[in-house]
Structure formats: structure tokens, C-alpha cells
Design an enzyme around this catalytic site. Structure first.
Site, PDB file in Angstrom:
ATOM      1  N   HIS A 168       0.821  -1.215   0.000  1.00 35.39           N
ATOM      2  CA  HIS A 168       0.000   0.000   0.000  1.00 35.39           C
ATOM      3  C   HIS A 168       0.856   1.267   0.000  1.00 35.39           C
ATOM      4  O   HIS A 168       0.366   2.353  -0.348  1.00 35.39           O
ATOM      5  CB  HIS A 168      -0.928  -0.019   1.217  1.00 35.39           C
ATOM      6  CG  HIS A 168      -2.192   0.751   1.028  1.00 35.39           C
ATOM      7  ND1 HIS A 168      -2.311   1.811   0.130  1.00 35.39           N
ATOM      8  CD2 HIS A 168      -3.418   0.627   1.620  1.00 35.39           C
ATOM      9  CE1 HIS A 168      -3.548   2.298   0.195  1.00 35.39           C
ATOM     10  NE2 HIS A 168      -4.231   1.601   1.079  1.00 35.39           N
ATOM     11  N   ASP A 413     -13.177  -8.173 -17.696  1.00 37.68           N
ATOM     12  CA  ASP A 413     -13.289  -9.463 -18.375  1.00 37.68           C
ATOM     13  C   ASP A 413     -11.992  -9.715 -19.143  1.00 37.68           C
ATOM     14  O   ASP A 413     -11.709  -9.054 -20.138  1.00 37.68           O
ATOM     15  CB  ASP A 413     -14.495  -9.451 -19.323  1.00 37.68           C
ATOM     16  CG  ASP A 413     -14.686 -10.767 -20.044  1.00 37.68           C
ATOM     17  OD1 ASP A 413     -13.858 -11.687 -19.872  1.00 37.68           O
ATOM     18  OD2 ASP A 413     -15.659 -10.876 -20.806  1.00 37.68           O
TER      19      ASP A 413
END
Length: 470
Positions: A168, A413
Site C-alpha cells: 500500500h 473481463d
């Protein structure tokens, strides 16, 4: 107790950037900014995507998916070299830096599990520790820290899970989303079959220049000095973030209709409580985020049966790229988030007008973000000071939120269909609430919750009955 399932390790490989460009042959170093330092040694971002494929008992088909994933990942990493590098802290540097060296690579683990795929990819209550085997380990040591690691876990005849873990301190949710969107874009390019290069669209091309992030230099030195005072060895070894054994997770969905009902209720109650009225002539912005978080906050306060006189602090983290002066590009790759916090007594949130109070307090917290950098010194002190003794009655309850319903996670996708389910598993450690867009694409939101089992049971009941009463 977490379910005992077997996990078979199939392969551990390294993936390097693949691109016909001199960029991959050149060293790259980037300094951490103030916004990055806020997340130094914090819980990594852990993102899981579950894909349903009932014919994955055919290993040739699964191998074809892996081959495409590896190749497209290699091409994508060529555009995101900082992710391939390491976090280091040279003796001559006041703060850690991101350093890429030609030949660097990331770890990709391939595994097979006999765990219940439908349980893990469903909305219902599941033990948080059941997800741990799907989350790859991010290697860290005193001298360096890996930035990105991935794991693909096969569930025969059911589907597979793509697990991504990132440091992070190097990127925020917006930057992670940019990387994932770029990977999907490259994966679907037909020309990849014959060419070892791929050009990204301008809006998907990461912007790495740290000099555009403007803030007082004194904040940088203040943060760095405090980090060095706490960590004189300049160690990059991460803290041990264990998933507590007594927590469970579940997903709750608010449809667009539900959100509109909440909006009407907030507006109808808005004039009944003086604290909910705005002090300016600005129109109220009851966004999907505000309404979802407000409804969640009220349910959490009641589910945890927080003492009426106890303070509850609501922490909001929001994209700060457009809020900086001057604004920075939307495709800036790194951390650039502001933090807003505001409190309320538990009794206020449990009253009839509690939903409206929560919504308006959240709006106030978002407005206060405009002065985030003006109070950054206080946040630096809070982030870097040693942990205080826990367990006192005076400790406030904290409810925070992670991720964003604007990232369109269910639209990704790679070429074999959209995800059945996405999960942000670092909330198992931070106890935050997560928000993602609804899989149904109807403008709704999926809320990820982490609570103790008895609290989750109460939360589930309150969540459903609360909607019915709107």
C-alpha cells in the site's frame, strides 16, 4: 474455527516485463511522497476475483487460461515497472524509494484447492480465515520489500480465484484499479498472439512523475524524521498482520431502489434535527457513497451494541487527485488520498433520525478534506506514534471504509467472462467496511463486512429489517 481444506501447490514462477522497449532495460527510481508514507508498513492491498467455470477439470483449458494470463501480465508489467521493482531504503536517503532494476520480476503462485468454491464466492457469512490460503504472501525483509505478488487458485469443476497483493505504500485503490484495467485491456488484444508489445490507451497509461504532487516540504521532512526515529535500522520488514480467529465476513447488497429509499428517508428527516442542517447555501450531495456508508454505520452501531455515550468516529478515505492545488492527472500512479474523520455519539446514531445524522456527518467529513494538508502534521503524529494500550472504556469506536464503488470491478473481463465475486480481504485485518459496485450493474453497491459472529448475525437482521421499514 476455520474450515480445514487442502491446498496443493502446482507451480511457483517468476513473471518479468516483456516489451520491445528500452524502458525495461533502464533502472528506475521513484521517491515515496507524503501520501505514500502514510501507508508505509500498513496492511497490503489484498484483492480477490472469483471466476466460475464448471469445465475446469480439463487441465488443458486451465493451462490455456494460465498461459494467456502470464503473457498478458508480462506485457502489462512493462508499463508498470514500479510494481516489478522493490521498496528499498538506502543509507543516503531520508525516506524509502521504489527501485526497479532490469531483470526484476514478480512472483506468481499456481495452486489447487478442494475448498467450497460457492461458499467463498458467495454473499453469506464465512469465516475470514478461510480466505487466507487464496492470498499470496508479499515477501519483505529488513533490506527490501516486494511490491506485487499474485496467485491463481484452481477449484476443479468450479472455477478459479485470482489473488493480488500489493504494498500500500506504493499505490492506492485508484492506482490498483488502473493496473487491473490495463491488464484486462491488454489481455483482450488479439494481436498479442503474434507480437510481444502492446500499447495502452492514454487514459490507461500510468503517470509516474512525483514532482506534480505539491505539498509543504516541511511535512516530508517531519514524516521522514519520525520514521527514522522509530526505525533507525531502516528496516522494510512488514508488521505481522494476523487475521483474528473470531471474525467472520459477509457481503450485503443495496440496490439502486434501496439507495433511493435511503435518500428519501434522509431528506425527510433532515429538518428534524438541528445538526443535520447545512450551514451553507451549497446543495446537498447525497451520493451513493454517503448514503451507503451512513446506512452501514447505523447498522454497525446497533449490531455492536455500542454504549450510548461512547464516541463513534467515521473515517473516510477519498481520491485526492482532483482536490490538490494544482490538480494532478487522473492516471497518476501512486498514493493520493485524503482522510476525513468526524465523530458522533452512539446514541445519536441509534435514534430515529440516526440515519440522517450519519449521512450529514459524513458529508461534513468529506467537506473537511479540503483542508487535509493543513492538518497533515496531526495525522503524521497519529500515524507514527507508538500504539497505546488497548481495552479502556474510553476508547472510541472507529468505523472506516475502503475501496470504491466507482472502480467497476465487475466489468473486468480478461476473455473468459466477468467475475462471479470480488473481495477485498485486507479488511479482515483492518476491520474496515469495503464498497464495490454491484455485480448486477444496476447502480447498486456491495458492502463487505467484517465482524464477530454474534455481531454479524445482528447486523444481518438489522440490515434487512431496516430496508423493509424504509
Amino acid at each position: 474455527m476455520a474450515t480445514q481444506n487442502s491446498m496443493k501447490l502446482l507451480e511457483v514462477c517468476r513473471v518479468s516485463p516483456l516489451f520491445d522497449s528500452p524502458n525495461t532495460a533502464t533502472e528506475l527510481s521513484l521517491p515515496l511522497t507524503l501520501f505514500d508514507l502514510f501507508f508505509f508498513k500498513s496492511t497490503p492491498i489484498e484483492f480477490l476475483s472469483f471466476y466460475s467455470h464448471t469445465h475446469l477439470d480439463d487441465h488443458l483449458y486451465f493451462d490455456s487460461i494460465l498461459s494467456k494470463l502470464k503473457h498478458s501480465l508480462s506485457l502489462t508489467l512493462a508499463h508498470f515497472l514500479p510494481l516489478v521493482g522493490k521498496l528499498i531504503w538506502p543509507p543516503n536517503s531520508q525516506k524509502p524509494i521504489i527501485h526497479y532494476t532490469p531483470g526484476d520480476s514478480i512472483s506468481l503462485t499456481i495452486a489447487e484447492s478442494d475448498a467450497n468454491f460457492d461458499n467463498l464466492s458467495g454473499h453469506h457469512v464465512t469465516e475470514a480465515r478461510d480466505f487466507c490460503p487464496l492470498v499470496p504472501h508479499l515477501e519483505t525483509s529488513d533490506s527490501e520489500a516486494s511490491i506485487l505478488t499474485l496467485q491463481v487458485t484452481l477449484f476443479p469443476s468450479k472455477g478459479f480465484c485470482l489473488g493480488i497483493v500489493a504494498d500500500h505504500a506504493v499505490l492506492d485503490g485508484k492506482a490498483m484499479s488502473l493496473f487491473l484495467d490495463s491488464w484486462v485491456y491488454i489481455s483482450k488484444l488479439e494481436k498479442l498472439i503474434t507480437k510481444n508489445n502492446a500499447t495502452l490507451l492514454p487514459e490507461l497509461t500510468p503517470f509516474f512523475d512525483r514532482t506534480v504532487v505539491k505539498y509543504p516540504a516541511t511535512l516530508d521532512s517531519m514524516f521522514s524524521n519520525r520514521l527514522l526515529a522509530m526505525n533507525s535500522r531502516r528496516s522494510l520488514k512488514s508488521f505481522d498482520f494476523e487475521v483474528p480467529a473470531d471474525i467472520v465476513r459477509a457481503t450485503f447488497e443495496l440496490s439502486r431502489t434501496d439507495i433511493e429509499k435511503i435518500r428519501k428517508r434522509v431528506l425527510s428527516w433532515g429538518d428534524k434535527n438541528g445538526e443535520t442542517k447545512t450551514n451553507t447555501s451549497e446543495p446537498l450531495h447525497l451520493s451513493t457513497f454517503v448514503l451507503t456508508f451512513a446506512y452501514t454505520v447505523v447498522c454497525v452501531a446497533k449490531a455492536k451494541e455500542v454504549e450510548s455515550n461512547k464516541m463513534i468516529y467515521l473515517y473516510i478515505i477519498a481520491n485526492f487527485r482532483s482536490r490538490l492545488d494544482p490538480p494532478i492527472p487522473a492516471n497518476y500512479f501512486g498514493n493520493c488520498v485524503g482522510v476525513g474523520g468526524i465523530g458522533a455519539e452512539a446514541r445519536e446514531l441509534m435514534e430515529e433520525s440516526g440515519l440522517a445524522i450519519a449521512a450529514y456527518r459524513i458529508i461534513d467529513g468529506i467537506k473537511k478534506m479540503k483542508g487535509f494538508l493543513n492538518e497533515a502534521d496531526k495525522l503524521i503524529e497519529m500515524v507514527t506514534r507508538e500504539k497505546e494500550v488497548e481495552g479502556t472504556q474510553t476508547q472510541p469506536e472507529v468505523i472506516s471504509v475502503a475501496w470504491s464503488n466507482k472502480f467497476r470491478d465487475y466489468e473486468r473481463d480478461f476473455g473468459w467472462g466477468r467475475p462471479k465475486k470480488v473481495e477485498l480481504t485486507n479488511i479482515h485485518r483492518t476491520k474496515a467496511t469495503s464498497m464495490v459496485d454491484s455485480k448486477n450493474g444496476n447502480g447498486g453497491v456491495e458492502v463487505g463486512m467484517v465482524l464477530k459472529k454474534h455481531e454479524m448475525d445482528r447486523f444481518a437482521s438489522l440490515f434487512v429489517t431496516g430496508l423493509q421499514s424504509l
